[in-house]
Design an enzyme around this catalytic site. Structure first.
Site, PDB file in Angstrom:
ATOM      1  CG  ASP A 164      96.623 -54.216  74.644  1.00 54.38           C
ATOM      2  OD1 ASP A 164      95.969 -54.584  75.634  1.00 54.38           O
ATOM      3  OD2 ASP A 164      96.108 -53.654  73.669  1.00 54.38           O
ATOM      4  CG  ASP A 165      95.130 -58.035  76.529  1.00 56.02           C
ATOM      5  OD1 ASP A 165      94.892 -57.120  77.331  1.00 56.02           O
ATOM      6  OD2 ASP A 165      94.309 -58.412  75.675  1.00 56.02           O
ATOM      7  CB  CYS A 181      93.295 -52.463  77.679  1.00 51.59           C
ATOM      8  SG  CYS A 181      91.837 -52.872  76.719  1.00 51.59           S
ATOM      9  NE  ARG A 189      96.114 -49.765  77.029  1.00 54.82           N
ATOM     10  CZ  ARG A 189      97.228 -50.032  76.334  1.00 54.82           C
ATOM     11  NH1 ARG A 189      97.926 -49.049  75.810  1.00 54.82           N
ATOM     12  NH2 ARG A 189      97.630 -51.282  76.178  1.00 54.82           N
ATOM     13  CE  LYS A 200      94.302 -50.610  73.706  1.00 59.11           C
ATOM     14  NZ  LYS A 200      94.015 -52.013  74.068  1.00 59.11           N
ATOM     15  CG  HIS A 222      91.180 -48.449  74.316  1.00 57.49           C
ATOM     16  ND1 HIS A 222      91.224 -49.636  75.013  1.00 57.49           N
ATOM     17  CD2 HIS A 222      89.902 -48.354  73.852  1.00 57.49           C
ATOM     18  CE1 HIS A 222      90.056 -50.233  74.965  1.00 57.49           C
ATOM     19  NE2 HIS A 222      89.225 -49.474  74.264  1.00 57.49           N
ATOM     20  CG  HIS A 245      94.464 -56.977  72.430  1.00 57.28           C
ATOM     21  ND1 HIS A 245      93.559 -57.547  71.559  1.00 57.28           N
ATOM     22  CD2 HIS A 245      93.723 -56.423  73.427  1.00 57.28           C
ATOM     23  CE1 HIS A 245      92.332 -57.348  72.011  1.00 57.28           C
ATOM     24  NE2 HIS A 245      92.401 -56.672  73.143  1.00 57.28           N
ATOM     25  CG  ASP A 254      96.774 -53.336  79.055  1.00 51.61           C
ATOM     26  OD1 ASP A 254      97.035 -54.553  79.188  1.00 51.61           O
ATOM     27  OD2 ASP A 254      96.162 -52.893  78.064  1.00 51.61           O
ATOM     28  CG  ASN A 255      94.576 -56.107  80.838  1.00 54.57           C
ATOM     29  OD1 ASN A 255      94.095 -55.152  80.215  1.00 54.57           O
ATOM     30  ND2 ASN A 255      94.990 -57.196  80.229  1.00 54.57           N
ATOM     31  CE  LYS A 277      91.384 -57.339  78.222  1.00 59.39           C
ATOM     32  NZ  LYS A 277      91.675 -57.131  76.780  1.00 59.39           N
TER      33      LYS A 277
END
Length: 609
Positions: free
Chosen positions: A15-16, A53, A57, A129, A131, A234, A341-342, A399
């Site tokens: 994540d990030d 994110c 996903r 995660k 989300h 993150h 994810d980014n 991001k």
């Protein structure tokens, strides 16, 4: 395939995480387990996600564009105007609220990858995660996972720490959806996390538990799809102390020095061109490193130390799962892939109007952000745009922006034994374009499963927009996508379209000129030299492709330059009412009646251009 046995799947998402944040992509951060996977597989240098994110996903798990799948934007941003940028940004997200494709959860227009694999006899497992929906009927269980331990919101405290509020104090608006570690297991809300909880360790342990139960139970002979999406790295930046200590003093020279070191490492490894010119750092809202006091430098470098510790902890937990698969003899027949994810998260939230004032006061009152305590559960920090751009170089920004720094992510994959061509199975590197939307069709083809579009279980569903990688990795084709492929991006009014090596980008003020720009990524990977005036015909062609992307995906433009097909309706959702339930309010998690989704429904006609 060489074997009749269907392959297992292990899909890992960070994540990030920035492009150069793991060892095999040029980092100084220790990631031996990911590096080992890469040494037996293939690294992709032109692999793309969405700029944020939940949109990414949604694309990973459906193979189609996030505007179609229900995550047209981060719903947290769409929900409240003004959350999507620093001072100087003027775009209002109101036109997106309540629109088709902006539901804030994985909608019924798509069929999810785990649904199809479950139906085909796979054991589907998830730990991490989600989300993609907050209520039981939007949970991983409802979308095909046999077993799931799911972090439901966008982010939270990695230790599950929640301050005990005093008097009439309330959680600041910006923090409501970013500090409560709300989880569900198999569709039921988790009332209490295990003692000693830390997110990455918890998700790794839970996945091993699920795999052990498979090995010891009646599902032993089923192939598995294991989805392991971390919430790290993150913010808030938090990590176990033993990891943080390993990086003490490593970042004392600041982000600009790290950026140059990372860039040289990328060039040495052949991951970016030798003549790649990095885009200048864009960080007007924070002071340069040389203008920080010694105390500010110490805290800033400590933030980066903690970030590095979070990345190493992810790697350790990937190693935990991979080691178990190796011990049980499953690894050779398992497709293992890892991605972010980014791009790296570069927001300087202290410059956001919604953060200033009440949130900063709240942090001072309820959290201990002293140098010695940073990284603990009762600290709450982020690291800002300069460290982020050390990880995205040579690309522009990070991001939430549709520049390469926001959408180009690291991706590595190890294929089941005998499936891939030698060039894709020996630590190689490919510079061919691909996207997260390619994963679903790739996995379905490996599993021998056909996508059911145009219908699934009596409802209409869209086909995938991605393309299977199998012909490429088996050496039957020299690329994943055709040379003149077309791909579009949009997140919160930041937009882009790419055709082959050419890309147009729209970045609103203050981070961009708020007009379309044109770049040749082959010659200018940093997106530095705008060719819009020199190549007017090419610009016109790409703008037409943007219009086509908007119509195909149902994107709701937020700026006149992006189109004016959508008009605000009287019955449109008002501000701050999107939530399926408001789990951060007092008593909400104890009252099952509060866990009910709002009965919102919208219909509209989309004008054709």
């Amino acid at each position: 395939m060489a074997s009749q046995k269907r392959p297992n799947i292990l899909m890992v998402v960070a994540d990030d995480l920035g492009f150069s944040d793991i060892g095999c992509f040029g980092s100084e951060i220790s990631t031996p387990n990911l590096d080992a996977i890469a040494s037996k597989g293939l690294r992709f240098t032109d692999f793309h996600a969405a700029a944020a994110c939940s949109p990414s996903r949604a694309m990973i798990l459906t193979g189609t564009d996030h505007h179609i799948a229900g995550l047209g934007n981060l719903i947290e941003w769409t929900n409240i105007s003004g959350q999507n940028g620093p001072k100087g940004g003027k775009l209002d997200t109101a036109p997106q609220r309540g629109m088709p494709g902006y539901e804030g959860y994985l909608n019924e227009r798509v069929v999810a990858l785990p649904e199809l694999l479950r139906d085909a006899g796979y054991l589907t497992l998830m730990s991490g995660k989600w989300h993609l929906g907050l209520t039981p009927d939007r949970s991983p269980k409802a979308r095909g996972f046999t077993r799931s331990f799911a972090h439901l919101p966008a982010c939270s405290n990695h230790y599950g720490f929640e301050p005990q509020l005093q008097g009439q104090d309330k959680i600041p608006e910006f923090m409501t959806m970013s500090f409560i570690a709300l989880h569900s297991e198999d569709g039921e809300y988790v009332k209490k996390l295990p003692d000693g909880w830390y997110s990455s360790d918890g998700y790794g342990d839970k996945m091993v538990q699920y795999l052990q139960e498979r090995q010891e139970g009646s599902d032993k002979d089923k192939p598995f799809f294991a989805y392991l999406p971390f919430t790290a790295p993150h913010w808030p930046l938090q990590a176990p102390r033993e990891y943080i200590q390993k990086y003490k003093g490593m970042y004392k020279d600041g982000p600009d020095v790290l950026r140059q070191q990372r860039l040289q490492s990328l060039k040495k490894m052949g991951l970016v061109p030798q003549d790649a010119e990095p885009h200048p750092v864009v960080a007007d809202e924070v002071k340069p490193w040389t203008e920080l006091t010694s105390e500010e430098q110490a805290k800033s470098s400590r933030a980066m130390e903690i970030f590095a510790a979070m990345v190493e902890c992810i790697d350790a937990n990937v190693g935990k799962v991979v080691s178990y698969l190796e011990k049980t003899g499953e690894l050779d027949n398992t497709f293992v892939c890892f991605m972010s994810d980014n791009g790296a998260e570069g927001a300087a939230y202290e410059a956001y109007p919604i953060v200033q004032g009440t949130m900063l006061q709240h942090l001072q009152k309820y959290y201990d952000n002293s140098l010695e305590n940073l990284g603990a559960g009762n600290s709450f920090i982020w690291y800002g745009p300069r460290w982020a751009q050390a990880a995205t170089a040579p690309s522009r920004l990070y991001k939430a922006y549709t520049t390469e720094g926001g959408v180009r992510v690291p991706f590595l994959a190890k294929w089941p034994t005998g499936l891939a061509d030698k060039s894709a199975a020996n630590g190689g590197i490919t510079h061919k374009f691909s996207t997260v939307m390619d994963l679903t069709p790739t996995i379905l083809e490996m599993a021998g499963v056909k996508h059911p579009a145009p219908s699934y279980q009596g409802r209409e569903v869209v086909p995938v927009r991605g393309k299977s990688m199998l012909p490429f990795i088996q050496g039957k084709d020299d690329k994943v996508h055709e040379d003149e492929f077309v791909n579009g991006w949009e997140t919160c009014g930041r937009a882009a379209v790419r055709k082959g090596d050419w890309k147009i980008v729209f970045v609103p003020k203050p981070k961009g000129p708020e007009r379309w720009q044109l770049y040749n990524l082959k010659n200018d990977p940093g997106e530095i030299y705008d060719l819009a005036e020199k190549e007017p015909e090419r610009m016109k062609q790409l703008l037409k492709l943007w219009d086509q992307y908007v119509v195909e995906t149902g994107t709701v433009p937020l700026a006149p330059e992006l189109g004016e097909w959508m008009e605000l309706m009287e019955e449109q959702m008002k501000e701050d009412v999107w939530m399926e339930y408001e789990y951060w309010k007092e008593g909400a998690r104890e009252d099952p009646k509060s866990f009910q989704k709002q009965p919102w429904r919208w219909q509209r006609e989309v004008k054709q251009i």
